[in-house]
Design a protein around this motif. Structure first.
Motif, PDB file in Angstrom:
ATOM      1  N   SER A  37       0.824  -1.211   0.000  1.00  0.00           N
ATOM      2  CA  SER A  37       0.000   0.000   0.000  1.00  0.00           C
ATOM      3  C   SER A  37       0.856   1.257   0.000  1.00  0.00           C
ATOM      4  CB  SER A  37      -0.927  -0.006   1.221  1.00  0.00           C
ATOM      5  OG  SER A  37      -1.720   1.152   1.231  1.00  0.00           O
ATOM      6  N   VAL A  38       1.909   1.266   0.800  1.00  0.00           N
ATOM      7  CA  VAL A  38       2.824   2.413   0.844  1.00  0.00           C
ATOM      8  C   VAL A  38       3.483   2.608  -0.515  1.00  0.00           C
ATOM      9  CG1 VAL A  38       4.974   3.295   1.832  1.00  0.00           C
ATOM     10  CG2 VAL A  38       3.263   2.241   3.317  1.00  0.00           C
ATOM     11  N   SER A  39       3.946   1.513  -1.095  1.00  0.00           N
ATOM     12  CA  SER A  39       4.581   1.565  -2.409  1.00  0.00           C
ATOM     13  C   SER A  39       3.599   2.005  -3.485  1.00  0.00           C
ATOM     14  CB  SER A  39       5.151   0.183  -2.745  1.00  0.00           C
ATOM     15  OG  SER A  39       5.773   0.179  -4.002  1.00  0.00           O
ATOM     16  N   ASP A  40       2.349   1.545  -3.371  1.00  0.00           N
ATOM     17  CA  ASP A  40       1.314   1.872  -4.345  1.00  0.00           C
ATOM     18  C   ASP A  40       1.034   3.378  -4.385  1.00  0.00           C
ATOM     19  OD1 ASP A  40      -0.991   0.990  -6.129  1.00  0.00           O
ATOM     20  OD2 ASP A  40      -2.069   2.064  -4.558  1.00  0.00           O
ATOM     21  N   GLN A  41       1.155   4.045  -3.250  1.00  0.00           N
ATOM     22  CA  GLN A  41       0.854   5.475  -3.172  1.00  0.00           C
ATOM     23  C   GLN A  41       2.113   6.349  -3.168  1.00  0.00           C
ATOM     24  OE1 GLN A  41      -2.287   6.696  -3.352  1.00  0.00           O
ATOM     25  NE2 GLN A  41      -2.874   4.566  -3.662  1.00  0.00           N
ATOM     26  N   LYS A  42       3.254   5.747  -3.420  1.00  0.00           N
ATOM     27  CA  LYS A  42       4.541   6.442  -3.297  1.00  0.00           C
ATOM     28  C   LYS A  42       4.563   7.784  -4.025  1.00  0.00           C
ATOM     29  CE  LYS A  42       9.031   6.751  -2.455  1.00  0.00           C
ATOM     30  NZ  LYS A  42       9.563   6.960  -1.094  1.00  0.00           N
ATOM     31  N   TYR A  43       4.149   7.802  -5.287  1.00  0.00           N
ATOM     32  CA  TYR A  43       4.194   9.036  -6.076  1.00  0.00           C
ATOM     33  C   TYR A  43       2.808   9.515  -6.529  1.00  0.00           C
ATOM     34  CZ  TYR A  43       9.122   7.767  -6.312  1.00  0.00           C
ATOM     35  OH  TYR A  43      10.411   7.428  -5.988  1.00  0.00           O
ATOM     36  N   ARG A  44       1.770   8.754  -6.195  1.00  0.00           N
ATOM     37  CA  ARG A  44       0.434   9.109  -6.705  1.00  0.00           C
ATOM     38  C   ARG A  44      -0.105  10.408  -6.115  1.00  0.00           C
ATOM     39  NH1 ARG A  44      -0.055   3.504  -7.947  1.00  0.00           N
ATOM     40  NH2 ARG A  44      -0.868   3.327 -10.079  1.00  0.00           N
ATOM     41  N   TRP A  45       0.142  10.664  -4.832  1.00  0.00           N
ATOM     42  CA  TRP A  45      -0.310  11.913  -4.234  1.00  0.00           C
ATOM     43  C   TRP A  45       0.387  13.107  -4.878  1.00  0.00           C
ATOM     44  CZ3 TRP A  45      -4.585  12.589  -1.741  1.00  0.00           C
ATOM     45  CH2 TRP A  45      -5.121  11.585  -0.944  1.00  0.00           C
ATOM     46  N   GLU A  46       1.708  12.985  -5.100  1.00  0.00           N
ATOM     47  CA  GLU A  46       2.459  14.063  -5.754  1.00  0.00           C
ATOM     48  C   GLU A  46       1.904  14.342  -7.148  1.00  0.00           C
ATOM     49  OE1 GLU A  46       3.751  11.583  -4.073  1.00  0.00           O
ATOM     50  OE2 GLU A  46       5.561  12.159  -2.976  1.00  0.00           O
ATOM     51  N   LEU A  47       1.634  13.257  -7.871  1.00  0.00           N
ATOM     52  CA  LEU A  47       1.097  13.391  -9.229  1.00  0.00           C
ATOM     53  C   LEU A  47      -0.306  13.987  -9.230  1.00  0.00           C
ATOM     54  CD1 LEU A  47       2.408   9.980 -10.533  1.00  0.00           C
ATOM     55  CD2 LEU A  47       2.872  12.166 -11.639  1.00  0.00           C
ATOM     56  N   MET A  48      -1.100  13.613  -8.274  1.00  0.00           N
ATOM     57  CA  MET A  48      -2.480  14.086  -8.216  1.00  0.00           C
ATOM     58  C   MET A  48      -2.563  15.566  -7.839  1.00  0.00           C
ATOM     59  SD  MET A  48      -5.637  12.658  -5.857  1.00  0.00           S
ATOM     60  CE  MET A  48      -5.475  10.992  -6.511  1.00  0.00           C
ATOM     61  N   LEU A  49      -1.714  15.973  -6.886  1.00  0.00           N
ATOM     62  CA  LEU A  49      -1.809  17.333  -6.348  1.00  0.00           C
ATOM     63  C   LEU A  49      -0.718  18.274  -6.862  1.00  0.00           C
ATOM     64  CD1 LEU A  49      -2.789  16.366  -2.705  1.00  0.00           C
ATOM     65  CD2 LEU A  49      -4.251  17.439  -4.419  1.00  0.00           C
ATOM     66  N   GLY A  50       0.222  17.745  -7.649  1.00  0.00           N
ATOM     67  CA  GLY A  50       1.234  18.609  -8.250  1.00  0.00           C
ATOM     68  C   GLY A  50       2.155  19.276  -7.250  1.00  0.00           C
ATOM     69  N   GLU A  51       2.556  18.519  -6.230  1.00  0.00           N
ATOM     70  CA  GLU A  51       3.417  19.080  -5.187  1.00  0.00           C
ATOM     71  C   GLU A  51       4.410  18.026  -4.707  1.00  0.00           C
ATOM     72  OE1 GLU A  51       5.447  21.232  -3.222  1.00  0.00           O
ATOM     73  OE2 GLU A  51       3.629  22.374  -3.739  1.00  0.00           O
ATOM     74  N   LEU A  52       5.680  18.436  -4.564  1.00  0.00           N
ATOM     75  CA  LEU A  52       6.714  17.512  -4.116  1.00  0.00           C
ATOM     76  C   LEU A  52       7.105  17.733  -2.658  1.00  0.00           C
ATOM     77  CD1 LEU A  52       9.073  17.574  -7.250  1.00  0.00           C
ATOM     78  CD2 LEU A  52       7.461  15.774  -6.599  1.00  0.00           C
ATOM     79  N   ASN A  53       6.874  18.941  -2.145  1.00  0.00           N
ATOM     80  CA  ASN A  53       7.218  19.246  -0.759  1.00  0.00           C
ATOM     81  C   ASN A  53       6.276  18.480   0.182  1.00  0.00           C
ATOM     82  OD1 ASN A  53       6.707  21.005   1.834  1.00  0.00           O
ATOM     83  ND2 ASN A  53       8.722  21.612   1.058  1.00  0.00           N
ATOM     84  N   LEU A  57       2.342  19.064   0.725  1.00  0.00           N
ATOM     85  CA  LEU A  57       1.510  17.965   0.229  1.00  0.00           C
ATOM     86  C   LEU A  57       0.526  17.513   1.308  1.00  0.00           C
ATOM     87  CD1 LEU A  57       1.216  16.201  -2.340  1.00  0.00           C
ATOM     88  CD2 LEU A  57       2.723  14.542  -1.252  1.00  0.00           C
ATOM     89  N   ASP A  58       1.013  17.384   2.547  1.00  0.00           N
ATOM     90  CA  ASP A  58       0.142  16.993   3.653  1.00  0.00           C
ATOM     91  C   ASP A  58      -0.969  18.010   3.879  1.00  0.00           C
ATOM     92  OD1 ASP A  58       1.489  14.650   4.131  1.00  0.00           O
ATOM     93  OD2 ASP A  58       2.791  15.485   5.678  1.00  0.00           O
ATOM     94  N   ARG A  77      -4.465  19.253 -16.094  1.00  0.00           N
ATOM     95  CA  ARG A  77      -4.354  20.068 -17.313  1.00  0.00           C
ATOM     96  C   ARG A  77      -3.029  20.823 -17.370  1.00  0.00           C
ATOM     97  NH1 ARG A  77      -9.918  21.338 -15.855  1.00  0.00           N
ATOM     98  NH2 ARG A  77      -9.187  23.295 -14.927  1.00  0.00           N
ATOM     99  N   HIS A  78      -2.169  20.571 -16.382  1.00  0.00           N
ATOM    100  CA  HIS A  78      -0.846  21.222 -16.292  1.00  0.00           C
ATOM    101  C   HIS A  78      -0.955  22.738 -16.171  1.00  0.00           C
ATOM    102  CE1 HIS A  78       1.042  17.381 -17.152  1.00  0.00           C
ATOM    103  NE2 HIS A  78       0.286  17.255 -18.228  1.00  0.00           N
ATOM    104  N   GLU A  79      -2.062  23.207 -15.558  1.00  0.00           N
ATOM    105  CA  GLU A  79      -2.232  24.643 -15.327  1.00  0.00           C
ATOM    106  C   GLU A  79      -1.462  25.073 -14.082  1.00  0.00           C
ATOM    107  OE1 GLU A  79      -6.381  25.505 -15.107  1.00  0.00           O
ATOM    108  OE2 GLU A  79      -6.829  24.676 -17.094  1.00  0.00           O
ATOM    109  N   ILE A  80      -1.341  24.157 -13.117  1.00  0.00           N
ATOM    110  CA  ILE A  80      -0.552  24.401 -11.905  1.00  0.00           C
ATOM    111  C   ILE A  80       0.273  23.157 -11.611  1.00  0.00           C
ATOM    112  CG2 ILE A  80      -2.216  26.024 -10.905  1.00  0.00           C
ATOM    113  CD1 ILE A  80      -3.258  23.748  -9.167  1.00  0.00           C
ATOM    114  N   GLY A  81       1.139  23.274 -10.607  1.00  0.00           N
ATOM    115  CA  GLY A  81       1.970  22.126 -10.247  1.00  0.00           C
ATOM    116  C   GLY A  81       3.300  22.149 -10.968  1.00  0.00           C
ATOM    117  N   PHE A  82       3.909  21.002 -11.103  1.00  0.00           N
ATOM    118  CA  PHE A  82       5.212  20.940 -11.741  1.00  0.00           C
ATOM    119  C   PHE A  82       5.094  20.710 -13.241  1.00  0.00           C
ATOM    120  CE2 PHE A  82       4.028  16.693 -10.977  1.00  0.00           C
ATOM    121  CZ  PHE A  82       3.969  16.453  -9.609  1.00  0.00           C
ATOM    122  N   SER A  83       6.225  20.671 -13.900  1.00  0.00           N
ATOM    123  CA  SER A  83       6.237  20.560 -15.364  1.00  0.00           C
ATOM    124  C   SER A  83       5.806  19.168 -15.834  1.00  0.00           C
ATOM    125  CB  SER A  83       7.650  20.831 -15.891  1.00  0.00           C
ATOM    126  OG  SER A  83       8.531  19.794 -15.483  1.00  0.00           O
TER     127      SER A  83
END
Length: 210
Positions: A37-53, A57-58, A77-83
């Protein structure tokens, strides 16, 4: 005659109770599911919310639902967040983890049977199964999940949701009407109810194709 009855009874008992997990196995399966479960969500939150910090993110995870989904749409839509480059890179990393998780999850099923909440106390399997999408995964897991469904290890609802989501991804209508339960659009309502009954689901009253 009596001997035959006793043998049939013993086989029936084995079918009913043979899939139960002892405490040690249950604990081992749950630990592995928690790790997956931890591995499954490793990068999904970052991708969903466009934030790495991590702190930001929390904080974003706790914002009101309307603002949350508005942000998700803008990130998509890549209007906000990272590239887009960063987004694509994160997806590559996540897909690599997903492929490992598929093998880990398969190994769990082979060794212990489908690890449903009822058997393990973990909801992780319901989430992981819905990530097993695409033609290759469908072909691989269909016989496995059918077998686990027949053994009583995999809940009918989870099986039907997994099956229907794969149908939708392949641009087909749902068979069971379980993935999109608000607007269950199926090819043939009569056939759907026959198939639902086979796996222990209640009758579907409406076919809400838009």
């Amino acid at each position: 005659m009596k001997t035959s009855i006793i043998i049939i009874f013993l086989l029936s008992v084995e079918i009913i109770y043979g899939q139960k997990l002892d405490k040690i196995s249950r604990r081992a399966v749950k630990q592995e599911l928690d790790s997956i479960s931890v591995s499954d969500q490793k990068y999904r939150w970052e991708l969903m919310l466009g934030e790495l910090n991590v702190r930001k993110l929390d904080s974003l995870k706790k914002i009101p639902k309307s603002a949350f989904w508005n942000r998700v749409q803008k990130v998509g839509r890549h209007e906000i967040g990272f590239s887009k480059f960063t987004s694509d890179s994160l997806w590559i990393l996540q897909k690599h983890l997903d492929s490992i998780n598929v093998e880990r999850f398969t190994a769990l099923i082979i060794k212990y049977g489908y690890p449903s909440y009822k058997r393990t106390g973990s909801y992780t399997s319901a989430t992981i199964s819905l990530h097993l999408m695409g033609e290759n995964n469908f072909i691989k897991f269909l016989p496995i999940f059918k077998s686990e469904l027949e053994k009583g290890n995999m809940p009918a609802g989870e099986y039907a949701q997994w099956y229907d989501r794969n149908q939708l991804i392949q641009n087909k209508k749902q068979l069971y009407g379980e993935y999109d339960v608000i607007n269950p659009c199926v090819e043939n309502l009569e056939l759907t109810n026959i198939e639902r009954k086979k796996i222990g689901l209640n009758q579907l009253n409406n076919n809400n194709c838009k």
